[in-house]
Design a protein around this motif. Structure first.
Motif, mmCIF file in Angstrom:
data_model
loop_
_atom_site.group_PDB
_atom_site.id
_atom_site.type_symbol
_atom_site.label_atom_id
_atom_site.label_comp_id
_atom_site.label_asym_id
_atom_site.label_seq_id
_atom_site.Cartn_x
_atom_site.Cartn_y
_atom_site.Cartn_z
ATOM 1 N N ARG A 1 -11.953 34.212 23.204
ATOM 2 C CA ARG A 1 -10.431 34.143 23.448
ATOM 3 C C ARG A 1 -10.010 33.627 24.740
ATOM 4 N N ALA B 1 -15.069 44.770 28.821
ATOM 5 C CA ALA B 1 -15.403 44.071 27.849
ATOM 6 C C ALA B 1 -16.910 44.266 27.644
ATOM 7 N N TYR C 1 -17.401 43.105 20.731
ATOM 8 C CA TYR C 1 -16.269 42.969 21.675
ATOM 9 C C TYR C 1 -16.441 41.854 22.692
ATOM 10 N N PRO C 2 -17.459 41.721 23.586
ATOM 11 C CA PRO C 2 -17.579 40.773 24.639
ATOM 12 C C PRO C 2 -17.648 39.299 24.229
ATOM 13 N N THR D 1 -6.750 38.516 33.560
ATOM 14 C CA THR D 1 -7.326 38.509 32.368
ATOM 15 C C THR D 1 -8.149 40.254 32.391
ATOM 16 N N GLN D 2 -8.542 40.560 31.127
ATOM 17 C CA GLN D 2 -9.263 41.781 30.951
ATOM 18 C C GLN D 2 -10.605 41.514 31.876
ATOM 19 N N TRP E 1 -14.037 38.459 23.245
ATOM 20 C CA TRP E 1 -13.376 38.529 24.403
ATOM 21 C C TRP E 1 -13.696 37.068 25.163
ATOM 22 N N GLN F 1 -14.212 35.417 37.799
ATOM 23 C CA GLN F 1 -13.141 36.069 37.067
ATOM 24 C C GLN F 1 -11.717 35.802 37.612
ATOM 25 N N TYR G 1 -14.462 41.583 32.764
ATOM 26 C CA TYR G 1 -15.459 41.529 31.888
ATOM 27 C C TYR G 1 -16.358 42.679 31.803
#
Length: 130
Positions: A69, A51, A62-63, A45-46, A66, A34, A48
């Motif tokens: 992206r 997510a 959603y993941p 980043t968000q 994620w 990450q 994980y």
């Protein structure tokens, strides 16, 4: 930052993650991946884990979005660095994870993702950083 792990076996990692229903990447992301993504993409980043948790009520859509992206941003970074060849993308990540689910598609998508990540990290190391 000098990247130490520039030869990750993406297919193997994807295979393991597939059979652990994403739990493997919960741990793997925390072991430094990450932070490397944040460094390469130039932003935080968000996480994980967030997510992944949001994926539970969304049937893990959603993941997937994620990761798609992040894959697209990684692709853009690779192109910015002049890296050519097959690169990860949102579409590659999404299509293999959805339509190739029964054919080990997630491992194929993860292979391309890590191949692109490895190329970017090697190029950044060659240039001496970001």
């Amino acid at each position: 930052m000098i990247f130490k792990h520039t030869n990750r076996p993406g297919f193997l990692l994807g295979f393991i993650d597939f059979f652990t229903a994403g739990l493997f990447f919960l741990v793997y992301m925390q072991l430094g991946l990450q932070d490397e993504l944040d460094e390469i993409l130039g932003r935080r980043t968000q996480r994980y884990w967030a997510a992944y948790l949001l994926g539970i009520p969304t049937l893990f859509i959603y993941p997937l979005v994620w990761m798609g992206r992040i894959a697209e941003e990684l692709r853009a970074r690779a192109l910015e660095l002049g890296i050519e060849g097959k690169l990860t993308s949102f579409r590659h990540m999404f299509d293999w994870n959805v339509f190739g689910l029964l054919l080990m598609g997630p491992a194929v998508a993860t292979e391309r993702f890590f191949d692109t990540l490895n190329k970017v990290e090697r190029e950044l190391n060659r240039r001496g950083g970001n």
